[in-house]
Design an enzyme around this catalytic site. Structure first.
Site, PDB file in Angstrom:
ATOM      1  N   ASP A   8      32.914  54.435 -28.823  1.00 48.98           N
ATOM      2  CA  ASP A   8      32.982  55.433 -27.754  1.00 48.98           C
ATOM      3  C   ASP A   8      31.876  56.459 -27.975  1.00 48.98           C
ATOM      4  O   ASP A   8      31.762  57.021 -29.069  1.00 48.98           O
ATOM      5  CB  ASP A   8      34.340  56.144 -27.758  1.00 48.98           C
ATOM      6  CG  ASP A   8      35.471  55.228 -27.294  1.00 48.98           C
ATOM      7  OD1 ASP A   8      35.203  54.041 -27.053  1.00 48.98           O
ATOM      8  OD2 ASP A   8      36.621  55.701 -27.187  1.00 48.98           O
ATOM      9  N   ASP A 129      44.097  51.669 -16.829  1.00 48.80           N
ATOM     10  CA  ASP A 129      44.628  52.623 -17.805  1.00 48.80           C
ATOM     11  C   ASP A 129      45.949  53.151 -17.276  1.00 48.80           C
ATOM     12  O   ASP A 129      45.990  53.706 -16.177  1.00 48.80           O
ATOM     13  CB  ASP A 129      43.643  53.781 -18.000  1.00 48.80           C
ATOM     14  CG  ASP A 129      42.261  53.283 -18.420  1.00 48.80           C
ATOM     15  OD1 ASP A 129      42.196  52.238 -19.078  1.00 48.80           O
ATOM     16  OD2 ASP A 129      41.267  53.946 -18.097  1.00 48.80           O
TER      17      ASP A 129
END
Length: 237
Positions: A8, A129
């Site tokens: 990330d 998500d």
């Protein structure tokens, strides 16, 4: 089952967030490219990269790093975070990114999904998500009106071949994956489901394999040393 180490990127650095909260950041490396190469050396077959700044702003922000990754790594890279147009998808694929992930844009713009899947086919993955079974968007800041399973079925109808299913409540918590939710998703659709969120140890990898997911994204547990990548890859075979 494929293990996807996660890199990330925020402000050009390799970080982990807790439950997607931008103020709960741990920096693990100032060099995301080197981190990707490290996972490749340890046997990773695929890398999962997220441009966190992009997810927040709606536009890819860490382009130079992402381009360098695509060039230097010998394994495919899938990228998510801030991909909102067909032009962006095309640019990224031309730079050598193997697959792009549409998350927020898939919820807000079904036409984009339709067009992207038609044009780029397997190079487009849908990121779902979920927060309490509902789809969350915009860097997880908002919840949509879609259930995760309902949305997954809709994406399958549009031609998606792969989804990445993240349980936000588990992400970055090292609390174990939501096996029940993952199993429900695997049973609900006839496309590949990659599990993400909460993986903490080798037992979680075994359990997810039993659930029938096609891949697992692993982040924090690799960075804390709670999970050994080589062992995870071996168990996933």
């Amino acid at each position: 089952m494929i293990i996807y180490p996660a890199v990330d990127i925020k402000d050009g650095r390799c970080v982990r967030l807790v439950q997607g909260e931008f103020d709960k950041v741990t920096v693990y490396s100032d060099n995301p490219v080197e981190m990707g190469l490290k996972w490749e050396r340890m046997g990773a077959q695929y890398l999962h990269v997220v441009d966190l700044d992009g997810a927040r702003t709606g536009q890819i922000q860490n382009t130079p790093i992402i381009s360098e990754m695509a060039v230097k790594l010998g394994i495919p890279v899938q990228l998510g975070g801030g991909i909102r147009t067909v032009e962006t998808i095309e640019t990224l694929l031309c730079k050598g990114i193997h697959r792009v992930i549409l998350g927020t844009s898939a919820v807000k713009n079904p036409e984009l999904v339709k067009q992207a899947l038609k044009t780029f086919e397997d190079s487009v993955v849908i990121g779902i998500d979920a927060k309490d079974g509902m789809v969350a968007i915009e860097g997880w800041a908002k919840t949509s009106e879609f259930t995760a399973i309902g949305f997954a079925k809709k994406m399958e109808e549009l031609g998606a071949k792969t989804i990445i299913y993240t349980d936000i409540s588990r992400d970055g918590m090292l609390a174990g994956p939501n096996l029940k939710a993952m199993e429900e998703m695997v049973k609900a659709v006839n496309i590949e489901v990659i599990a993400s969120g909460g993986v903490r140890n080798i037992d979680d990898i075994r359990n997810l394999k039993n659930v029938g997911v096609s891949g697992v994204i692993v982040g924090k547990a690799l960075y804390t040393g709670d999970l050994d990548l080589k062992e995870a890859i071996e168990v996933a075979k």
